[in-house]
Design a protein around this motif. Sequence first.
Motif, mmCIF file in Angstrom:
data_model
loop_
_atom_site.group_PDB
_atom_site.id
_atom_site.type_symbol
_atom_site.label_atom_id
_atom_site.label_comp_id
_atom_site.label_asym_id
_atom_site.label_seq_id
_atom_site.Cartn_x
_atom_site.Cartn_y
_atom_site.Cartn_z
ATOM 1 N N GLN A 73 -11.058 6.143 -2.543
ATOM 2 C CA GLN A 73 -10.412 5.993 -1.238
ATOM 3 C C GLN A 73 -10.757 4.648 -0.611
ATOM 4 N N PHE A 74 -12.026 4.259 -0.733
ATOM 5 C CA PHE A 74 -12.451 2.985 -0.154
ATOM 6 C C PHE A 74 -11.717 1.813 -0.811
ATOM 7 N N CYS A 75 -11.599 1.836 -2.129
ATOM 8 C CA CYS A 75 -10.920 0.751 -2.841
ATOM 9 C C CYS A 75 -9.439 0.693 -2.493
ATOM 10 N N SER A 76 -8.837 1.851 -2.265
ATOM 11 C CA SER A 76 -7.439 1.878 -1.845
ATOM 12 C C SER A 76 -7.294 1.234 -0.469
ATOM 13 N N TYR A 77 -8.220 1.560 0.440
ATOM 14 C CA TYR A 77 -8.198 0.968 1.786
ATOM 15 C C TYR A 77 -8.432 -0.541 1.719
ATOM 16 N N ALA A 78 -9.283 -0.979 0.790
ATOM 17 C CA ALA A 78 -9.587 -2.400 0.652
ATOM 18 C C ALA A 78 -8.502 -3.164 -0.103
ATOM 19 N N ARG A 79 -7.476 -2.475 -0.566
ATOM 20 C CA ARG A 79 -6.320 -3.087 -1.220
ATOM 21 C C ARG A 79 -6.687 -3.821 -2.508
ATOM 22 N N VAL A 80 -7.660 -3.288 -3.240
ATOM 23 C CA VAL A 80 -8.030 -3.910 -4.514
ATOM 24 C C VAL A 80 -7.460 -3.127 -5.694
ATOM 25 N N VAL A 81 -6.647 -2.106 -5.413
ATOM 26 C CA VAL A 81 -5.941 -1.376 -6.467
ATOM 27 C C VAL A 81 -4.459 -1.368 -6.107
ATOM 28 N N PRO A 82 -3.565 -1.482 -7.107
ATOM 29 C CA PRO A 82 -2.131 -1.522 -6.814
ATOM 30 C C PRO A 82 -1.591 -0.144 -6.471
ATOM 31 N N GLY A 83 -0.440 -0.131 -5.803
ATOM 32 C CA GLY A 83 0.247 1.123 -5.536
ATOM 33 C C GLY A 83 0.932 1.629 -6.800
ATOM 34 N N LEU A 84 1.407 2.861 -6.739
ATOM 35 C CA LEU A 84 2.062 3.473 -7.898
ATOM 36 C C LEU A 84 3.294 4.234 -7.434
ATOM 37 N N ALA A 85 4.397 4.038 -8.139
ATOM 38 C CA ALA A 85 5.631 4.773 -7.856
ATOM 39 C C ALA A 85 6.118 5.403 -9.155
ATOM 40 N N GLN A 86 6.228 6.728 -9.180
ATOM 41 C CA GLN A 86 6.650 7.433 -10.388
ATOM 42 C C GLN A 86 7.844 8.324 -10.085
ATOM 43 N N SER A 87 8.847 8.270 -10.941
ATOM 44 C CA SER A 87 10.013 9.130 -10.838
ATOM 45 C C SER A 87 10.409 9.528 -12.248
ATOM 46 N N GLY A 88 10.155 10.782 -12.613
ATOM 47 C CA GLY A 88 10.406 11.223 -13.979
ATOM 48 C C GLY A 88 9.489 10.499 -14.948
ATOM 49 N N ASP A 89 10.085 9.828 -15.919
ATOM 50 C CA ASP A 89 9.315 9.086 -16.909
ATOM 51 C C ASP A 89 9.125 7.620 -16.529
ATOM 52 N N VAL A 90 9.690 7.225 -15.406
ATOM 53 C CA VAL A 90 9.608 5.826 -14.981
ATOM 54 C C VAL A 90 8.386 5.647 -14.071
ATOM 55 N N ILE A 91 7.510 4.745 -14.462
ATOM 56 C CA ILE A 91 6.313 4.437 -13.668
ATOM 57 C C ILE A 91 6.301 2.936 -13.419
ATOM 58 N N ARG A 92 6.180 2.567 -12.165
ATOM 59 C CA ARG A 92 6.131 1.147 -11.829
ATOM 60 C C ARG A 92 5.180 0.950 -10.659
ATOM 61 N N ARG A 93 4.896 -0.307 -10.389
ATOM 62 C CA ARG A 93 4.021 -0.628 -9.270
ATOM 63 C C ARG A 93 4.710 -0.272 -7.962
ATOM 64 N N GLY A 94 3.998 0.450 -7.114
ATOM 65 C CA GLY A 94 4.595 0.927 -5.873
ATOM 66 C C GLY A 94 4.669 -0.131 -4.803
ATOM 67 N N THR A 95 5.429 0.184 -3.752
ATOM 68 C CA THR A 95 5.596 -0.753 -2.638
ATOM 69 C C THR A 95 4.476 -0.634 -1.620
ATOM 70 N N GLY A 96 3.550 0.308 -1.841
ATOM 71 C CA GLY A 96 2.495 0.526 -0.853
ATOM 72 C C GLY A 96 1.238 -0.276 -1.096
ATOM 73 N N SER A 97 1.306 -1.298 -1.954
ATOM 74 C CA SER A 97 0.110 -2.078 -2.287
ATOM 75 C C SER A 97 -0.428 -2.851 -1.085
ATOM 76 N N LYS A 98 0.412 -3.107 -0.098
ATOM 77 C CA LYS A 98 -0.033 -3.861 1.077
ATOM 78 C C LYS A 98 -0.567 -2.967 2.187
ATOM 79 N N GLN A 99 -0.643 -1.674 1.915
ATOM 80 C CA GLN A 99 -1.233 -0.773 2.898
ATOM 81 C C GLN A 99 -2.748 -0.854 2.793
ATOM 82 N N GLY A 100 -3.411 -0.927 3.913
ATOM 83 C CA GLY A 100 -4.860 -1.032 3.898
ATOM 84 C C GLY A 100 -5.328 -2.212 4.720
ATOM 85 N N ASN A 101 -6.521 -2.687 4.416
ATOM 86 C CA ASN A 101 -7.162 -3.723 5.220
ATOM 87 C C ASN A 101 -7.076 -5.073 4.499
ATOM 88 N N PRO A 102 -6.287 -6.023 4.998
ATOM 89 C CA PRO A 102 -6.152 -7.321 4.324
ATOM 90 C C PRO A 102 -7.428 -8.153 4.369
#
Length: 343
Positions: free
Chosen positions: A242-271
């Motif tokens: 949770q801390f690393c997610s808040y610190a924005r050092v891990v990318p977001g994830l978007a999954q739909s069926g078999d398609v997995i890509r980097r999510g648009t939420g990577s900029k959420q957290g503390n810059p």
Amino acid sequence: MKFYAGIDLLTRNSVVCVIDEKERKLVRERAPNELPSILSLLEKVPRRPAVAIEATLNWYWLVDGLQEAGYEVKLAHTMGLYMISGAKVKTDRRDAFSLARLLRLDAIPEAYIYPKDTRPIRDLLRRRTRMVRLRAEAYVAIKRKFQQYGLPYSDKAIQGVDEEELLRSFTHPGIRASLEMEFERIRLYSRSLKTVEKYILSTVKNKPIFEHLRTIPGVGKILALTIYYEVGDIARFASARQFCSYARVVPGLAQSGDVIRRGTGSKQGNPHLKWAFNRAAAISVRHYGYVRSFRQKHLARRRSKARRLISLSIVAHKLAIAAYYVLRDEVPFNKELMFGKAS
């Protein structure tokens, strides 16, 4: 009977909406941004309501005032309030009601209410970062002036602010005036930064946890201050993940069926934390052999154009995990725990 209040906080006034458990609107009025006026509206119901306020720019005075008056206050995270921001019909009165309704449903996307006593120091530290960037802009402006006229320049001379030597390169009074203005900006920011840093460092003089943070590779005084004051209470994070997610050092994830890509939420957290850990990663790779070896191992595994950036981000993630345990357990950095005995 419980009551729930939503306050749509604006620049000069606010709309207060109080509902009961059946969502009947008992109060829905506009009041000036004065604590007594808002308190008088909240006191119109028989029992003190819980209050929800959106985390806008000017929430400090209202949240602090309501808490001191004994109200239970929840700060709503702006990005999570799609029920309000995405509504087809959006008015101040509807926004206040939506906040009250979300509070009744226990569905407020809650934001952290940073402690009142240390909040000004955190804000001052953020202002320091802004001043550093403004000073850097002044250095760049001087450098560009030399580039415009095809003159040789030395980065060392510019960074050392050898004003007389640099000014002798130009004879036109307009150019000299422009450079003198940039030199004055550099002097002003340098004086201000020295004063600000001295004060902020004095606030952590007797705090062992600050010294523990400095044992993390690449973390000096300023980065330790940034981590210390941006995190606040480490207990609000249930895990290092949770801390690393808040610190924005891990990318977001978007999954739909078999398609997995980097999510648009990577900029959420503390810059600010993201900047601190990425900066620490870059410094540690240069000055710590075991960190450099760790980075090289991940660099060798990849062949993409972004492999240098990705491998450095992995180091930043590793340092963020280390910072979490240093803050949580109040102990110095453990090299073997984070990078292994053979590193």
